[in-house]
Enzyme design. Structure first.
Site, mmCIF file in Angstrom:
data_model
loop_
_atom_site.group_PDB
_atom_site.id
_atom_site.type_symbol
_atom_site.label_atom_id
_atom_site.label_comp_id
_atom_site.label_asym_id
_atom_site.label_seq_id
_atom_site.Cartn_x
_atom_site.Cartn_y
_atom_site.Cartn_z
ATOM 1 N N TYR A 145 6.426 -1.766 34.481
ATOM 2 C CA TYR A 145 7.271 -0.372 34.887
ATOM 3 C C TYR A 145 6.537 0.556 34.118
ATOM 4 O O TYR A 145 6.286 0.431 32.731
ATOM 5 C CB TYR A 145 8.740 -0.468 34.451
ATOM 6 N N ASP A 240 0.199 1.036 28.332
ATOM 7 C CA ASP A 240 1.200 1.775 28.212
ATOM 8 C C ASP A 240 1.948 0.927 27.094
ATOM 9 O O ASP A 240 2.867 -0.097 27.428
ATOM 10 C CB ASP A 240 2.047 1.632 29.527
ATOM 11 N N LYS A 268 9.609 6.233 23.059
ATOM 12 C CA LYS A 268 10.681 5.649 22.203
ATOM 13 C C LYS A 268 10.382 5.897 20.883
ATOM 14 O O LYS A 268 10.775 6.601 20.354
ATOM 15 C CB LYS A 268 10.876 4.164 22.599
HETATM 16 P P1 KE4 Z 1 10.958 7.244 29.744
HETATM 17 O O1 KE4 Z 1 10.301 8.168 30.714
HETATM 18 O O2 KE4 Z 1 12.053 6.338 30.232
HETATM 19 O O3 KE4 Z 1 11.034 7.610 28.348
HETATM 20 O O4 KE4 Z 1 9.750 6.027 29.653
HETATM 21 C C1 KE4 Z 1 9.338 5.268 30.735
HETATM 22 C C2 KE4 Z 1 8.581 4.218 30.447
HETATM 23 C C3 KE4 Z 1 7.339 4.057 30.322
HETATM 24 N N1 KE4 Z 1 6.794 2.802 30.221
HETATM 25 C C4 KE4 Z 1 7.215 1.724 29.746
HETATM 26 C C5 KE4 Z 1 6.683 0.720 29.297
HETATM 27 C C6 KE4 Z 1 8.865 1.833 29.564
HETATM 28 O O5 KE4 Z 1 9.421 0.540 29.420
HETATM 29 C C7 KE4 Z 1 9.346 2.956 30.054
HETATM 30 C C8 KE4 Z 1 10.894 3.079 30.104
HETATM 31 N N2 KE4 Z 1 11.682 1.897 29.723
HETATM 32 C C9 KE4 Z 1 13.048 1.703 30.186
HETATM 33 C C10 KE4 Z 1 13.495 0.578 29.730
HETATM 34 N N3 KE4 Z 1 12.892 -0.501 30.326
HETATM 35 C C11 KE4 Z 1 13.909 2.921 29.891
HETATM 36 C C12 KE4 Z 1 15.317 2.709 30.049
HETATM 37 C C13 KE4 Z 1 15.735 3.578 31.214
HETATM 38 O O6 KE4 Z 1 15.057 3.621 32.269
HETATM 39 O O7 KE4 Z 1 16.973 4.085 31.340
#
Ligand code: KE4
Length: 426
Positions: A145, A240, A268
């Site tokens: 993801y 990523d 994060k």
């Molecule tokens: P954000 O847009 O949520 O800050 O990041 C997206 C993203 C991009 N790449 C990776 C590898 C990620 O894990 C994420 C977002 N992670 C999720 C949890 N697996 C965020 C939690 C959520 O969606 O509320």
């Protein structure tokens, strides 16, 4: 555990104003057939819900809170920054300091652009890769993801396993036709795509340590293959590291595995819990980004002085105390893994690296998306609610990871092990 009346009431009210009552789907607890807790505050390894219940937190805001909640040093840095104003829409010193610090800790990121989320970082990095290579096709991996930008919300097409189709309503088929899908840890699936589309592929994007199908580790040679095949075909390799960045050590997964990607995305931890994302890489590649070059990307709150204050303090603490912090977090993770394996033996599969771990309710070795999907999600839900009822807050989805922070102490781990030891699979 007090009754959850206030959480239930807030959930009921929130649903009148916010889709599903939450601002991000996984928070809804729908994946574990539950109702969300509304969190009032956090300190160190603990979070407290609005009904006053205390939990040892293993979500840590999906990895962002690596120092635990409300670290005094980070809070004070944020407060000091707030006193000077919240945002100016103009360059500030913090942006330079954070970009320089990121490049120091992750040398592949010679040039960095700060944004406000991981999604924004990935979306921008993909655009840069296409602008730099002049090739539109992107390879991603099933089960990885990368945020919710249109072109990456895809699943395998029914016909050929390589072409993708949208995995969300609202994404036009046209937006996904340039996204190809391979299988994580399956070198042949990557070679096949390059054989078929080689000169049209602009980039391969991968979570070097996958943590969005639950935690799945790269098998020996997999990341090296991605590095070599992208070099061979003049495509870019994008790591990523929104989760793994500064999580697996100061150098992230690229430091851990000693692989140098062309572009990296961060989120994060880089914001210390405040909204910061970042993307960057070789100066030559990043020189295509406006205003230097023809690839446009912008943001009102990009590099926000408050958010960057939190990010800078967090990275400085990790840099100065990293040696003992990372070792302690990994040792705590290993203690939990040993307890889980001792109690549940061969009824579960556990993946762990550094301070990341996932428990899968399957007897198969979980090495990719299809094996991750063999997990019994009903068993996971039951495990989740048992832990929650006993004051242990883990991911409300089988397909997320558990995160340990530097604030988790021996007593937290001891308590968690005690709860795990009393768990009985149905
Ligand atoms: P954000 O847009 O949520 O800050 O990041 C997206 C993203 C991009 N790449 C990776 C590898 C990620 O894990 C994420 C977002 N992670 C999720 C949890 N697996 C965020 C939690 C959520 O969606 O509320």
């Amino acid at each position: 555990m007090n009754r959850l009346n206030k959480s239930r009431e807030l959930y009921r009210k929130s649903k009148s104003y916010i889709p599903g009552g939450v601002n991000s789907p996984v928070r809804s607890f729908m994946a574990v057939k539950g109702r969300p807790l509304f969190i009032d505050k956090g300190k160190g390894s603990k979070i407290y819900d609005v009904d006053g219940n205390e939990y040892i937190d293993y979500v840590c805001s999906w990895g962002a809170s690596i120092l635990g909640h409300s670290d005094d040093r980070v809070i004070n840095a944020v407060k000091a920054a707030c006193d000077k104003g919240l945002t100016f829409g103009a360059p500030t010193k913090n942006e330079y300091i954070l970009a320089k610090l990121i490049g120091e800790l992750m040398p592949s990121m010679e040039s960095v652009r700060l944004v406000s989320s991981g999604t924004e970082a990935v979306m921008s990095a993909i655009r840069v890769a296409r602008g730099y290579t002049k090739k539109d096709m992107i390879v991603k991996f099933r089960g990885c993801y990368h945020g919710h930008s249109d072109g990456l919300l895809v699943k395998a097409g029914s016909g050929s396993l390589t072409q993708s189709i949208p995995d969300s309503e609202g994404v036009p088929l046209d937006y996904t036709k340039n996204t190809l899908i391979a299988d994580y840890n399956n070198e042949e699936s990557v070679e096949k795509l390059f054989k078929q589309y080689g000169d049209k592929i602009g980039a391969v994007i991968v979570e070097p340590v996958a943590a969005n199908m639950g935690l799945v580790l790269p098998q020996k040679g997999f990341l090296e293959l991605l590095r070599n095949i992208t070099l061979e075909h003049e495509a870019l390799l994008i790591f990523d590291e929104v989760i793994s960045g500064f999580r697996l050590g100061l150098g992230g997964a690229q430091g851990y595995y000693n692989i140098k990607p062309d572009l990296t995305t961060l989120g994060k931890i880089v914001g210390g819990g405040m909204p910061v994302g970042a993307y960057g890489g070789k100066k030559e590649i990043m020189s295509v980004v406006a205003p230097l070059g023809p690839v446009y990307q912008a943001g009102t709150l990009s590099g926000n002085p408050i958010a960057t204050a939190a990010g800078i303090m967090t990275l400085l603490i990790l840099k100065n105390e990293g040696d003992k912090i990372y070792d302690r977090m990994e040792n705590n993770a290993k203690r939990l893994v040993n307890a889980i394996k001792r109690n549940l033996q061969d009824q579960v599969w556990v993946n762990q690296i550094g301070s990341l771990l996932s428990v899968f309710f399957t007897t198969e070795a979980v090495i990719d998306y299809s094996t991750a999907m063999t997990s019994d999600v009903d068993q996971y839900s039951r495990y989740f609610h048992y832990l929650l009822h006993n004051g242990i807050y883990t991911a409300p989805s089988q397909y997320e990871a558990m995160f340990i922070s530097s604030a988790h102490g021996d007593e937290d781990i001891d308590r968690t092990i005690q709860v795990i030891n009393n768990y009985k699979l149905k």
